[in-house]
Design a protein around this motif. Structure first.
Motif, PDB file in Angstrom:
ATOM      1  N   TYR A   1       0.844  -1.194   0.000  1.00  0.00           N
ATOM      2  CA  TYR A   1       0.000   0.000   0.000  1.00  0.00           C
ATOM      3  C   TYR A   1       0.880   1.245   0.000  1.00  0.00           C
ATOM      4  O   TYR A   1       2.007   1.231   0.471  1.00  0.00           O
ATOM      5  CB  TYR A   1      -0.893   0.049   1.248  1.00  0.00           C
TER       6      TYR A   1
ATOM      7  N   GLY B   1       1.823   8.887  12.539  1.00  0.00           N
ATOM      8  CA  GLY B   1       3.173   8.402  12.282  1.00  0.00           C
ATOM      9  C   GLY B   1       3.351   6.904  12.437  1.00  0.00           C
ATOM     10  O   GLY B   1       4.474   6.402  12.333  1.00  0.00           O
ATOM     11  N   LYS B   2       2.268   6.206  12.675  1.00  0.00           N
ATOM     12  CA  LYS B   2       2.334   4.753  12.870  1.00  0.00           C
ATOM     13  C   LYS B   2       1.559   4.030  11.771  1.00  0.00           C
ATOM     14  O   LYS B   2       0.912   4.655  10.937  1.00  0.00           O
ATOM     15  CB  LYS B   2       1.763   4.372  14.241  1.00  0.00           C
ATOM     16  N   SER B   3       1.620   2.713  11.796  1.00  0.00           N
ATOM     17  CA  SER B   3       0.897   1.924  10.800  1.00  0.00           C
ATOM     18  C   SER B   3      -0.501   1.568  11.305  1.00  0.00           C
ATOM     19  O   SER B   3      -0.755   1.584  12.508  1.00  0.00           O
ATOM     20  CB  SER B   3       1.678   0.652  10.468  1.00  0.00           C
ATOM     21  N   PRO B   4      -1.412   1.253  10.400  1.00  0.00           N
ATOM     22  CA  PRO B   4      -2.754   0.850  10.814  1.00  0.00           C
ATOM     23  C   PRO B   4      -2.711  -0.460  11.608  1.00  0.00           C
ATOM     24  O   PRO B   4      -1.926  -1.361  11.318  1.00  0.00           O
ATOM     25  CB  PRO B   4      -3.498   0.657   9.482  1.00  0.00           C
ATOM     26  N   GLU B   5      -3.597  -0.535  12.595  1.00  0.00           N
ATOM     27  CA  GLU B   5      -3.672  -1.709  13.467  1.00  0.00           C
ATOM     28  C   GLU B   5      -5.125  -2.159  13.515  1.00  0.00           C
ATOM     29  O   GLU B   5      -6.023  -1.356  13.808  1.00  0.00           O
ATOM     30  CB  GLU B   5      -3.178  -1.326  14.862  1.00  0.00           C
TER      31      GLU B   5
ATOM     32  N   GLN C   1       0.479   5.404   1.194  1.00  0.00           N
ATOM     33  CA  GLN C   1      -0.395   6.335   1.914  1.00  0.00           C
ATOM     34  C   GLN C   1       0.123   7.754   1.795  1.00  0.00           C
ATOM     35  O   GLN C   1       1.293   8.036   2.077  1.00  0.00           O
ATOM     36  CB  GLN C   1      -0.502   5.958   3.401  1.00  0.00           C
TER      37      GLN C   1
ATOM     38  N   PHE D   1       0.027  -4.930   9.278  1.00  0.00           N
ATOM     39  CA  PHE D   1       0.883  -3.972   8.595  1.00  0.00           C
ATOM     40  C   PHE D   1       2.277  -3.909   9.203  1.00  0.00           C
ATOM     41  O   PHE D   1       2.438  -4.037  10.425  1.00  0.00           O
ATOM     42  CB  PHE D   1       0.274  -2.567   8.668  1.00  0.00           C
ATOM     43  N   GLY D   2       3.255  -3.681   8.339  1.00  0.00           N
ATOM     44  CA  GLY D   2       4.576  -3.330   8.811  1.00  0.00           C
ATOM     45  C   GLY D   2       4.589  -1.869   9.241  1.00  0.00           C
ATOM     46  O   GLY D   2       3.579  -1.162   9.144  1.00  0.00           O
ATOM     47  N   GLU D   3       5.732  -1.418   9.730  1.00  0.00           N
ATOM     48  CA  GLU D   3       5.828  -0.049  10.238  1.00  0.00           C
ATOM     49  C   GLU D   3       5.934   0.986   9.130  1.00  0.00           C
ATOM     50  O   GLU D   3       5.858   2.180   9.394  1.00  0.00           O
ATOM     51  CB  GLU D   3       7.012   0.063  11.193  1.00  0.00           C
TER      52      GLU D   3
ATOM     53  N   PHE E   1       3.485   0.974   2.814  1.00  0.00           N
ATOM     54  CA  PHE E   1       3.248  -0.089   3.788  1.00  0.00           C
ATOM     55  C   PHE E   1       3.181  -1.431   3.095  1.00  0.00           C
ATOM     56  O   PHE E   1       2.592  -1.578   2.020  1.00  0.00           O
ATOM     57  CB  PHE E   1       1.915   0.134   4.519  1.00  0.00           C
TER      58      PHE E   1
ATOM     59  N   ARG F   1       9.066   5.372   4.845  1.00  0.00           N
ATOM     60  CA  ARG F   1       8.757   6.748   4.445  1.00  0.00           C
ATOM     61  C   ARG F   1       9.741   7.181   3.383  1.00  0.00           C
ATOM     62  O   ARG F   1      10.947   7.270   3.639  1.00  0.00           O
ATOM     63  CB  ARG F   1       8.826   7.692   5.655  1.00  0.00           C
TER      64      ARG F   1
END
Lengths: 115, 111
Positions: free
Chosen positions: A35, B41-45, A37, A106-108, A91, A111
């Motif tokens: 993905y 600043g984080k990923s979706p959870e 974003q 999801f991974g972190e 992502f 960027r």
């Protein structure tokens, strides 16, 4: 359990350079998603693999983008040549086919800034 | 119409109140829906999934699915400042080969 692992976490590059993003999905997950974003466009699906095979790449913006999954534990997303409009958070997510199918992990994120 | 639509907010609620987040969907998605929380600043959870018409409760969270009206809701009871985040509604495509995400609703819980 280790989650989805992405690298690099941050990448700053100049327009025209090649960018390679990497992803290691959760062991045992059969599906892998890439993905992108941005604030303007939200989460956009780029490509989806199932059992290492690309199933749907209709979200890949153009020929500059390519993705591979040579085995069940590794995938790459490559941009060549990169452009400033590619700046975004990318992502990788994985999902099991059974049981909790449909739940994405999801991974972190990576960027990417293209100058 | 997009596959999944959400109001971008922000939605502001006081601490302890019920936060109600809504999402509508089109005929192009299956009947499997998910709520993700994304801190800045984080990923979706993933926090909730719902597949059947009606309500599904998990702690302070309740997901509601109304197939007739084609909407999905997430209720957060006793909202806490730590619930402040963007909440993404997602729907699976048929055969789970796509997941359509809404643009997200930003929730602010004020102490």
């Amino acid at each position: 359990d280790a989650g989805v692992i992405q690298s690099p976490r941050h990448e700053v590059t100049e327009m025209g350079q090649e960018v390679t993003l990497r992803c290691k999905p959760i062991s045992g997950h059969n599906s892998l998603f890439w993905y992108r974003q941005t604030m303007m466009r939200g989460l956009e699906l780029l490509i989806y693999f199932n059992n290492n095979v690309p199933i749907d790449d209709s979200g890949m913006p153009e020929d500059r983008f390519s993705a591979k999954m040579p085995n069940a534990s590794f995938s790459t997303l490559k941009i060549q040549p990169s452009e400033p409009r590619d700046s975004a958070v990318y992502f990788c997510a994985s999902s099991p086919d059974r049981g909790r199918a449909g739940e994405l992990f999801f991974g972190e994120g990576s960027r990417l800034t293209v100058l | 119409q997009k596959e999944v639509e959400q109001n971008s907010g922000p939605l502001s609620v006081p601490e302890g109140a019920i936060a109600s987040l809504n999402c509508t969907y089109s005929d192009r998605v299956s009947q499997s829906f998910f709520w993700y929380r994304q801190y800045s600043g984080k990923s979706p959870e993933l926090i909730m999934s719902i597949y059947s018409n009606g309500d599904k409760e998990d702690g302070r969270f309740t997901a509601q699915l109304n197939k007739a009206s084609q909407y999905v809701s997430l209720l957060i009871r006793d909202s806490q400042p730590s619930d402040s985040a963007t909440y993404l509604c997602a729907a699976a495509g048929y055969n789970f080969n796509k997941f359509y995400f809404g643009s997200g609703t930003k929730l602010n819980v004020k102490p």
